[in-house]
Design a protein around this motif. Structure first.
Motif, mmCIF file in Angstrom:
data_model
loop_
_atom_site.group_PDB
_atom_site.id
_atom_site.type_symbol
_atom_site.label_atom_id
_atom_site.label_comp_id
_atom_site.label_asym_id
_atom_site.label_seq_id
_atom_site.Cartn_x
_atom_site.Cartn_y
_atom_site.Cartn_z
ATOM 1 N N THR A 136 34.177 29.954 23.620
ATOM 2 C CA THR A 136 33.781 30.588 24.887
ATOM 3 C C THR A 136 33.543 29.535 25.959
ATOM 4 O OG1 THR A 136 32.734 32.419 23.703
ATOM 5 C CG2 THR A 136 32.070 32.086 25.977
ATOM 6 N N VAL A 137 32.748 28.520 25.608
ATOM 7 C CA VAL A 137 32.456 27.428 26.553
ATOM 8 C C VAL A 137 33.752 26.727 26.940
ATOM 9 C CG1 VAL A 137 31.312 25.195 26.827
ATOM 10 C CG2 VAL A 137 30.100 27.093 25.710
ATOM 11 N N GLN A 138 34.593 26.447 25.956
ATOM 12 C CA GLN A 138 35.860 25.756 26.227
ATOM 13 C C GLN A 138 36.739 26.575 27.176
ATOM 14 O OE1 GLN A 138 38.819 25.612 23.081
ATOM 15 N NE2 GLN A 138 39.215 23.448 23.509
ATOM 16 N N GLY A 139 36.773 27.891 26.955
ATOM 17 C CA GLY A 139 37.594 28.754 27.803
ATOM 18 C C GLY A 139 37.162 28.720 29.259
ATOM 19 N N LEU A 144 37.994 26.600 34.835
ATOM 20 C CA LEU A 144 37.502 25.884 36.026
ATOM 21 C C LEU A 144 38.379 24.671 36.332
ATOM 22 C CD1 LEU A 144 33.641 26.023 35.330
ATOM 23 C CD2 LEU A 144 34.871 27.252 37.136
ATOM 24 N N LEU A 145 38.782 23.939 35.289
ATOM 25 C CA LEU A 145 39.615 22.757 35.482
ATOM 26 C C LEU A 145 41.007 23.108 35.996
ATOM 27 C CD1 LEU A 145 38.676 20.668 32.308
ATOM 28 C CD2 LEU A 145 38.025 20.193 34.677
ATOM 29 N N ASP A 146 41.452 24.329 35.670
ATOM 30 C CA ASP A 146 42.780 24.762 36.108
ATOM 31 C C ASP A 146 42.816 25.183 37.577
ATOM 32 O OD1 ASP A 146 43.961 24.247 33.714
ATOM 33 O OD2 ASP A 146 43.795 26.286 32.944
ATOM 34 N N GLY A 147 41.660 25.116 38.249
ATOM 35 C CA GLY A 147 41.653 25.423 39.669
ATOM 36 C C GLY A 147 40.580 26.390 40.120
ATOM 37 N N ALA A 148 39.972 27.109 39.169
ATOM 38 C CA ALA A 148 38.950 28.089 39.537
ATOM 39 C C ALA A 148 37.694 27.425 40.077
ATOM 40 C CB ALA A 148 38.594 28.960 38.332
ATOM 41 N N ILE A 149 37.555 26.121 39.868
ATOM 42 C CA ILE A 149 36.369 25.401 40.332
ATOM 43 C C ILE A 149 36.254 25.416 41.857
ATOM 44 C CG2 ILE A 149 37.441 23.115 40.489
ATOM 45 C CD1 ILE A 149 34.819 22.020 39.211
ATOM 46 N N ASP A 150 37.369 25.638 42.542
ATOM 47 C CA ASP A 150 37.357 25.647 44.012
ATOM 48 C C ASP A 150 36.749 26.929 44.572
ATOM 49 O OD1 ASP A 150 38.579 23.154 44.098
ATOM 50 O OD2 ASP A 150 40.582 24.043 43.913
#
Length: 345
Positions: A136-139, A144-150
């Motif tokens: 779950t944490v990894q997902g 986020l790293l794939d772009g959702a962090i923005d």
């Protein structure tokens, strides 16, 4: 002397057989040569005695060497029961000891097989419990790293969910650490005198909101207007009662009841009972209910959360107090967990 009885019998019979045979041969020979026959009597007696001694000695040595070899071989296999006694030439005693040794080893092998099965199941359960929050944490982190962090809104929500997964991991690891310390006796108990009634009331207050979600009533079996003083580790006993009541809420039926009673067991003991009218536990699960990660419902119960270590911790805490915990349950009727405690003097 009793241990040599059978070898004496063998030596006597054999020497008698040889003596009689020799007597017959000598009698025929002396009669044929017309020699003096009275000399045969002391000769035969001496021959009988000497043959008995030689046969007895040889038989004892023969049996002793072979029996000693058996004892030595068994000693290499760590047969403590055999090494503690002197070597005997009595085969019946040896046979009995070897039979006992074989039965003990068979039981030991069966025990090891059961433990190996338990170990495999335990490792599988640990893996299952840990991989769910880890994945779950990894997902969330990968998303986020794939772009959702923005996206600030998604970033905050995903970080909060990842944080909950990490908290669950910490919860499981802490519980495992506590059980390990309890098992090796590394967790010291801070025993003190306290009022168990007040402690249970405090637990009721802490869990009131959780119980209200399922409309479960937390209650005593009667009014306890006077304090009941016990001598135990207050913090650990609170953990025991909390775990038992949380379980009764978790598996209790909607609009059900969780009832706690305190009774005098013997002069210096009291017994605390936590009873519910929930789904209950089938008889085949009762013997394993206190095992780490053991779940009655392998799938559905996981939805309820928890580390799967609660009842195992409860059992270890009670046993660390040199007390006992009991369970009685019937499917669709309810469960009752009870444990003893020492009264304050």
């Amino acid at each position: 002397m009793q241990k040599l009885k059978k070898t004496y019998k063998f030596a006597i019979k054999t020497s008698l057989f040889l003596t009689i045979t020799l007597t017959l041969i000598l009698s025929v020979f002396l009669y044929a040569v017309d020699a003096i026959t009275w000399l045969i009597i002391p000769f035969i007696l001496c021959f009988g005695l000497i043959s008995f001694l030689i046969i007895q000695y040889r038989v004892e040595r023969f049996i002793y060497r072979r029996v000693k070899k058996i004892y030595d071989d068994l000693t290499l296999l760590e047969s403590t029961s055999l090494t503690k006694q002197p070597i005997t030439t009595d085969m019946a005693t040896l046979t009995k000891e070897i039979d006992k040794y074989a039965k003990d080893k068979k039981l030991e092998i069966e025990t090891l097989k059961v433990r190996e099965e338990y170990r495999k199941e335990f490792l599988g359960n640990v893996s299952h419990e840990l991989k769910t929050p880890l994945f779950t944490v990894q997902g969330y982190i990968l998303t986020l790293l794939d772009g959702a962090i923005d996206d600030k809104r998604i970033r905050k929500r995903y970080l909060q969910r990842a944080s909950k997964g990490v908290e669950r991991l910490i919860y499981i690891v802490k519980d495992l650490d506590m059980i390990t310390k309890l098992e090796v006796g590394d967790l010291s108990l801070a025993k003190e005198v306290f009022d168990v009634v007040a402690l249970i009331k405090n637990v009721f207050e802490l869990l009131e909101m959780k119980a209200n979600k399922k409309k479960i009533t937390l209650t005593f079996d009667r009014d306890y207007n006077e304090a009941i003083l016990v001598y135990a580790d207050k913090e650990r006993i609170e953990q025991v009662i909390t775990n038992l009541i949380v379980n009764s809420i978790k598996y209790g039926r909607e609009k059900g009841t969780t009832e706690v009673s305190i009774e005098n067991l013997i002069k210096n003991k009291v017994i605390v009972r936590v009873t519910d009218n929930g789904e209950g536990i089938a008889e085949e699960h009762l013997s394993r209910i206190f095992e780490r990660f053991y779940r009655v419902d392998k799938s559905g119960s996981r939805k309820e959360g928890g580390s799967g270590l609660g009842l195992s911790i409860v059992k270890h805490i009670i046993e660390a107090h040199d007390e006992r915990i009991y369970i009685e349950s019937e499917p669709d009727v309810g469960s009752e967990f009870s444990f003893s405690m020492e009264k304050a003097k």
